[in-house]
Scaffold this motif. Structure first.
Motif, PDB file in Angstrom:
ATOM      1  N   ALA A 112      33.332  51.551  52.263  1.00 26.01           N
ATOM      2  CA  ALA A 112      33.867  51.680  50.911  1.00 26.01           C
ATOM      3  C   ALA A 112      35.215  50.973  50.782  1.00 26.01           C
ATOM      4  O   ALA A 112      35.558  50.449  49.716  1.00 26.01           O
ATOM      5  N   GLY A 113      35.959  50.949  51.877  1.00 32.74           N
ATOM      6  CA  GLY A 113      37.262  50.296  51.854  1.00 32.74           C
ATOM      7  C   GLY A 113      37.180  48.819  51.515  1.00 32.74           C
ATOM      8  O   GLY A 113      38.112  48.261  50.913  1.00 32.74           O
ATOM      9  N   LEU A 114      36.083  48.173  51.881  1.00 36.56           N
ATOM     10  CA  LEU A 114      35.909  46.763  51.527  1.00 36.56           C
ATOM     11  C   LEU A 114      35.796  46.596  50.016  1.00 36.56           C
ATOM     12  O   LEU A 114      36.302  45.637  49.436  1.00 36.56           O
ATOM     13  N   ASP A 115      35.127  47.543  49.354  1.00 37.15           N
ATOM     14  CA  ASP A 115      35.032  47.490  47.900  1.00 37.15           C
ATOM     15  C   ASP A 115      36.371  47.832  47.255  1.00 37.15           C
ATOM     16  O   ASP A 115      36.716  47.291  46.198  1.00 37.15           O
ATOM     17  N   ALA A 116      37.126  48.753  47.876  1.00 34.32           N
ATOM     18  CA  ALA A 116      38.462  49.051  47.359  1.00 34.32           C
ATOM     19  C   ALA A 116      39.340  47.804  47.417  1.00 34.32           C
ATOM     20  O   ALA A 116      40.117  47.527  46.483  1.00 34.32           O
ATOM     21  N   ARG A 117      39.222  47.051  48.496  1.00 34.83           N
ATOM     22  CA  ARG A 117      39.965  45.790  48.612  1.00 34.83           C
ATOM     23  C   ARG A 117      39.545  44.821  47.511  1.00 34.83           C
ATOM     24  O   ARG A 117      40.389  44.158  46.895  1.00 34.83           O
ATOM     25  N   LEU A 118      38.241  44.752  47.244  1.00 34.07           N
ATOM     26  CA  LEU A 118      37.751  43.910  46.150  1.00 34.07           C
ATOM     27  C   LEU A 118      38.342  44.364  44.820  1.00 34.07           C
ATOM     28  O   LEU A 118      38.752  43.545  43.986  1.00 34.07           O
ATOM     29  N   GLY A 119      38.383  45.687  44.616  1.00 37.38           N
ATOM     30  CA  GLY A 119      38.952  46.211  43.386  1.00 37.38           C
ATOM     31  C   GLY A 119      40.399  45.821  43.201  1.00 37.38           C
ATOM     32  O   GLY A 119      40.829  45.470  42.092  1.00 37.38           O
ATOM     33  N   ARG A 120      41.173  45.874  44.273  1.00 43.27           N
ATOM     34  CA  ARG A 120      42.586  45.491  44.178  1.00 43.27           C
ATOM     35  C   ARG A 120      42.733  44.003  43.839  1.00 43.27           C
ATOM     36  O   ARG A 120      43.658  43.603  43.120  1.00 43.27           O
ATOM     37  N   ARG A 121      41.819  43.188  44.349  1.00 40.32           N
ATOM     38  CA  ARG A 121      41.854  41.750  44.018  1.00 40.32           C
ATOM     39  C   ARG A 121      41.571  41.543  42.532  1.00 40.32           C
ATOM     40  O   ARG A 121      42.188  40.689  41.886  1.00 40.32           O
ATOM     41  N   ILE A 122      40.646  42.332  41.981  1.00 42.07           N
ATOM     42  CA  ILE A 122      40.338  42.210  40.559  1.00 42.07           C
ATOM     43  C   ILE A 122      41.530  42.651  39.719  1.00 42.07           C
ATOM     44  O   ILE A 122      41.857  42.043  38.700  1.00 42.07           O
ATOM     45  N   VAL A 123      42.200  43.718  40.152  1.00 43.79           N
ATOM     46  CA  VAL A 123      43.376  44.190  39.420  1.00 43.79           C
ATOM     47  C   VAL A 123      44.440  43.104  39.371  1.00 43.79           C
ATOM     48  O   VAL A 123      45.080  42.876  38.330  1.00 43.79           O
ATOM     49  N   ARG A 124      44.650  42.424  40.500  1.00 43.08           N
ATOM     50  CA  ARG A 124      45.688  41.390  40.552  1.00 43.08           C
ATOM     51  C   ARG A 124      45.318  40.164  39.717  1.00 43.08           C
ATOM     52  O   ARG A 124      46.166  39.590  39.030  1.00 43.08           O
ATOM     53  N   ARG A 125      44.037  39.767  39.797  1.00 41.54           N
ATOM     54  CA  ARG A 125      43.622  38.549  39.088  1.00 41.54           C
ATOM     55  C   ARG A 125      42.267  38.779  38.412  1.00 41.54           C
ATOM     56  O   ARG A 125      41.241  38.265  38.859  1.00 41.54           O
ATOM     57  N   PRO A 126      42.242  39.539  37.329  1.00 41.68           N
ATOM     58  CA  PRO A 126      40.974  39.850  36.673  1.00 41.68           C
ATOM     59  C   PRO A 126      40.255  38.627  36.117  1.00 41.68           C
ATOM     60  O   PRO A 126      39.031  38.626  36.001  1.00 41.68           O
ATOM     61  N   GLY A 127      41.013  37.580  35.790  1.00 39.67           N
ATOM     62  CA  GLY A 127      40.378  36.378  35.261  1.00 39.67           C
ATOM     63  C   GLY A 127      39.422  35.747  36.243  1.00 39.67           C
ATOM     64  O   GLY A 127      38.406  35.149  35.849  1.00 39.67           O
ATOM     65  N   ARG A 128      39.701  35.863  37.552  1.00 35.97           N
ATOM     66  CA  ARG A 128      38.808  35.279  38.556  1.00 35.97           C
ATOM     67  C   ARG A 128      37.442  35.943  38.535  1.00 35.97           C
ATOM     68  O   ARG A 128      36.423  35.295  38.760  1.00 35.97           O
ATOM     69  N   ALA A 129      37.427  37.257  38.270  1.00 36.44           N
ATOM     70  CA  ALA A 129      36.159  37.978  38.239  1.00 36.44           C
ATOM     71  C   ALA A 129      35.290  37.552  37.058  1.00 36.44           C
ATOM     72  O   ALA A 129      34.087  37.807  37.046  1.00 36.44           O
ATOM     73  N   MET A 130      35.901  36.908  36.063  1.00 40.50           N
ATOM     74  CA  MET A 130      35.142  36.429  34.920  1.00 40.50           C
ATOM     75  C   MET A 130      34.603  35.023  35.152  1.00 40.50           C
ATOM     76  O   MET A 130      33.706  34.567  34.441  1.00 40.50           O
ATOM     77  N   LYS A 131      35.139  34.353  36.156  1.00 43.39           N
ATOM     78  CA  LYS A 131      34.716  32.977  36.435  1.00 43.39           C
ATOM     79  C   LYS A 131      33.704  32.883  37.566  1.00 43.39           C
ATOM     80  O   LYS A 131      32.893  31.959  37.615  1.00 43.39           O
ATOM     81  N   GLN A 132      33.754  33.827  38.501  1.00 43.13           N
ATOM     82  CA  GLN A 132      32.876  33.763  39.673  1.00 43.13           C
ATOM     83  C   GLN A 132      32.589  35.164  40.186  1.00 43.13           C
ATOM     84  O   GLN A 132      33.325  36.113  39.894  1.00 43.13           O
TER      85      GLN A 132
END
Length: 298
Positions: free
Chosen positions: A250-270
């Protein structure tokens, strides 16, 4: 496949090594299980591989069908397979590794029921309703793994924090896939949040990089990570270490979540992966911290 209907999953009947079949499906580059599984106790690694294989086969049904009736028939096959021991490599691996305990099978049947509710594109009015949906989907898998690791543990002291962790991971992945899902008419964002952020499915499907859409993604991912952090902190150090595979996965997904929080625009591109060049190091540090908590607790 003997005794199975044509609505069941397609498998290669020539493969006489069920566990090898599971490994070929899951232990591949880019799958988080390749990083988390080595941290499990050695005796649990094969049972966990088999269990995760069954969970994956059931969970993937909605994405494989365009007709909900076909999806129901496929899930009906899984219901029958679990109760009547129909031949399937993942189920054969579950039995061969000793992971097919009645408690585990009962949770897998609950998972079938939960996945079936997603076939008709559910909609949610409130954040609480969506959270309940995430827990309903995550709960059976989390409890099944918890029972595999610690069959006699009181559910409220171990399984419940793991359910919260797994539900949070599901919510992070939903945010990660929000654009792709919106383009395929799947839209799980509660009406409550749509109104608050003034965002529609059409805007997200179009990849609109507005402040509102980025704020929505960051808020949803941030809330999920906060609840995951709280759930892990609520576990006793020895319990967190005993169930370290689920916690680290689950910690790997938490890390992914923190990346989205920092740069949500990236999650909309890829479609952002939950593993990457530094994931192995992050996982090692997480495991070290879990071990240190146990040592400090004496």
């Amino acid at each position: 496949m003997a005794a199975a209907s044509t609505d069941g999953p397609e498998t290669d009947s020539r493969d006489s090594r069920p566990l090898a079949w599971c490994a070929e499906r899951l232990l591949v580059p880019g799958n988080p299980l390749t990083l988390s599984r080595p941290y499990a106790a050695e005796a649990l690694r094969d049972p966990l591989l088999a269990l995760r294989s069954v969970i994956g086969e059931i969970a993937r049904v909605p994405g494989e069908v365009s007709d909900s009736d076909v999806g129901r028939r496929k899930l009906g096959w899984w219901r029958q397979a679990l109760t009547e021991h129909l031949p399937h490599p993942a189920l054969q691996a579950l039995s061969a590794t000793g992971a097919a305990a009645p408690q585990v099978v009962a949770e897998l049947l609950r998972l079938v029921e939960a996945v079936e509710t997603t076939l008709d594109a559910p909609r949610f009015e409130t954040v609480a309703a969506f959270d309940a949906h995430a827990r309903a989907l995550a709960g059976p898998a989390a409890r099944a793994e918890a029972r595999l690791v610690e069959p006699d543990a009181p559910e409220q002291t171990v399984a419940e924090p793991l359910v919260a962790l797994t539900a949070g991971a599901y919510r992070v992945r939903m945010v990660r896939d929000l654009v792709l899902d919106a383009r395929q008419q799947r839209w799980l964002v509660p009406l409550e949040l749509q109104a608050e952020f003034q965002v529609t499915r059409q805007q997200v499907a179009a990849g609109e990089q507005s402040h509102r859409t980025r704020a929505l993604l960051a808020w949803m991912a941030g809330q999920a990570v906060t609840e995951m952090t709280r759930a892990e902190a609520s576990m006793a150090p020895t319990a967190a270490w005993r169930h370290r595979h689920a916690v680290l996965h689950a910690g790997l997904d938490a890390r992914l979540g923190r990346r989205i929080v920092r740069r949500p625009g990236r999650a909309m591109k890829q479609r952002l992966p939950s593993v990457g060049p530094l994931a192995a190091l992050v996982l090692w540090r997480h495991a070290r911290n879990l071990r240190r908590r146990v040592d400090r607790a004496g």
